[in-house]
Design a protein around this motif. Structure first.
Motif, mmCIF file in Angstrom:
data_model
loop_
_atom_site.group_PDB
_atom_site.id
_atom_site.type_symbol
_atom_site.label_atom_id
_atom_site.label_comp_id
_atom_site.label_asym_id
_atom_site.label_seq_id
_atom_site.Cartn_x
_atom_site.Cartn_y
_atom_site.Cartn_z
ATOM 1 N N THR A 4 1.085 -1.046 -0.040
ATOM 2 C CA THR A 4 -0.066 0.004 0.015
ATOM 3 C C THR A 4 0.973 1.259 -0.305
ATOM 4 O O THR A 4 1.963 1.387 0.733
ATOM 5 N N LEU A 13 -1.191 2.788 -4.269
ATOM 6 C CA LEU A 13 -1.279 1.335 -4.331
ATOM 7 C C LEU A 13 -2.152 1.010 -3.192
ATOM 8 O O LEU A 13 -2.107 1.470 -2.186
ATOM 9 N N ASP A 14 -2.999 -0.116 -3.320
ATOM 10 C CA ASP A 14 -4.003 -0.499 -2.464
ATOM 11 C C ASP A 14 -4.107 -1.993 -2.032
ATOM 12 O O ASP A 14 -4.894 -2.816 -2.754
ATOM 13 N N GLY A 15 -3.046 -2.649 -1.233
ATOM 14 C CA GLY A 15 -2.747 -3.808 -1.058
ATOM 15 C C GLY A 15 -2.550 -4.663 -2.049
ATOM 16 O O GLY A 15 -3.104 -5.990 -2.338
ATOM 17 N N VAL A 16 -1.708 -4.262 -2.795
ATOM 18 C CA VAL A 16 -1.027 -5.206 -4.030
ATOM 19 C C VAL A 16 -0.270 -6.548 -3.765
ATOM 20 O O VAL A 16 0.654 -6.222 -2.881
ATOM 21 N N SER A 17 -0.612 -7.423 -4.151
ATOM 22 C CA SER A 17 0.134 -8.743 -3.938
ATOM 23 C C SER A 17 -0.067 -9.377 -5.295
ATOM 24 O O SER A 17 -0.916 -9.440 -5.982
ATOM 25 N N LEU A 196 -3.304 -3.312 -13.200
ATOM 26 C CA LEU A 196 -3.813 -2.686 -12.114
ATOM 27 C C LEU A 196 -5.015 -1.838 -12.386
ATOM 28 O O LEU A 196 -5.023 -1.031 -13.483
ATOM 29 N N ARG A 200 -5.261 -1.392 -7.624
ATOM 30 C CA ARG A 200 -5.290 -2.657 -6.979
ATOM 31 C C ARG A 200 -5.213 -3.739 -8.232
ATOM 32 O O ARG A 200 -5.336 -3.322 -9.278
ATOM 33 N N ASP A 202 -6.375 -6.190 -10.800
ATOM 34 C CA ASP A 202 -7.426 -6.596 -11.436
ATOM 35 C C ASP A 202 -7.482 -7.851 -12.207
ATOM 36 O O ASP A 202 -8.466 -8.456 -12.940
#
Length: 213
Positions: A4, A13-17, A196, A200, A202
């Protein structure tokens, strides 16, 4: 990962794994503002995430090739100097290149079609040649993780083909190769695609699962 990144009020960035496999080219796609460049910055270690972490094997080296537009047009170096900078991480900025380093520069120049312009100022070559030089600098680094921001943006078809082939060869060497792109041809040549949207993930899939067109 769980990366994040907040830039002021903006959640970039929102919790990118995601898993980025070695020996493969991963294309990072998404619209403007999706977080592609931010993710590359975090992976390169030039930007600290607000939370989360990048997990990679100990000792993994990183080479980061920025967008061509981020490099000043009047940078007072030759094409050869630009490639040689790829050895700075290993040698330090002020140490002379060894014979093995010169050989690596020559090899990468040949792969990118730059042998004849090594002594020419970077500011004096074409846009396509400048892009090839920046990518070649990343190859010269011989890093375990190669990150490239928009490697084929605004270049001719010949340069696009040469650059994408070089990235594929670098992955075949065993490196993790990740590039951000808007170009369909670059996506088609990738092994995996990470999409992304608004910071996030996608989608994370192989190119074999993508629709044609």
């Amino acid at each position: 990962m769980g990366l994040t990144v907040r830039r002021g009020e903006v959640l970039a960035l929102d919790g990118v794994s995601a898993r980025l496999p070695a020996g493969a080219v991963t294309a990072l796609v998404g619209g403007n503002g999706a977080g592609k460049s931010t993710l590359l910055d975090v992976l390169a270690g030039v930007l600290e995430p607000t939370s989360g972490r990048v997990d990679r094997p100990a000792g993994t080296t990183v080479a980061y090739v920025p967008q061509r537009s981020a490099v000043p047009d009047d940078l007072p170096v030759t094409v050869g100097d630009t490639l040689a900078m790829g050895r700075w991480r290993e040698l330090g900025r002020w140490r002379r290149l060894r014979a093995t380093d010169h050989a690596l520069v020559a090899e990468c120049a040949d792969r990118l079609g730059l042998t004849g312009v090594l002594g020419v100022p970077l500011s004096a070559v074409s846009g396509g040649q400048r892009q090839r030089a920046l990518v070649a600098q990343g190859l010269v680094a011989r890093a375990g993780l190669l990150l490239v921001d928009e490697p084929t943006a605004g270049v001719d078809a010949a340069t696009q083909a040469v650059v994408l082939a070089a990235l594929a060869e670098e992955a075949a060497r065993g490196a993790v190769v990740v590039h951000a792109t808007h170009e369909r041809a670059a996506v088609d040549r990738a092994d995996r695609v990470l999409t992304l949207v608004a910071g996030r993930v996608d989608g994370d899939r192989t190119t074999a699962s993508l629709p044609a067109g």
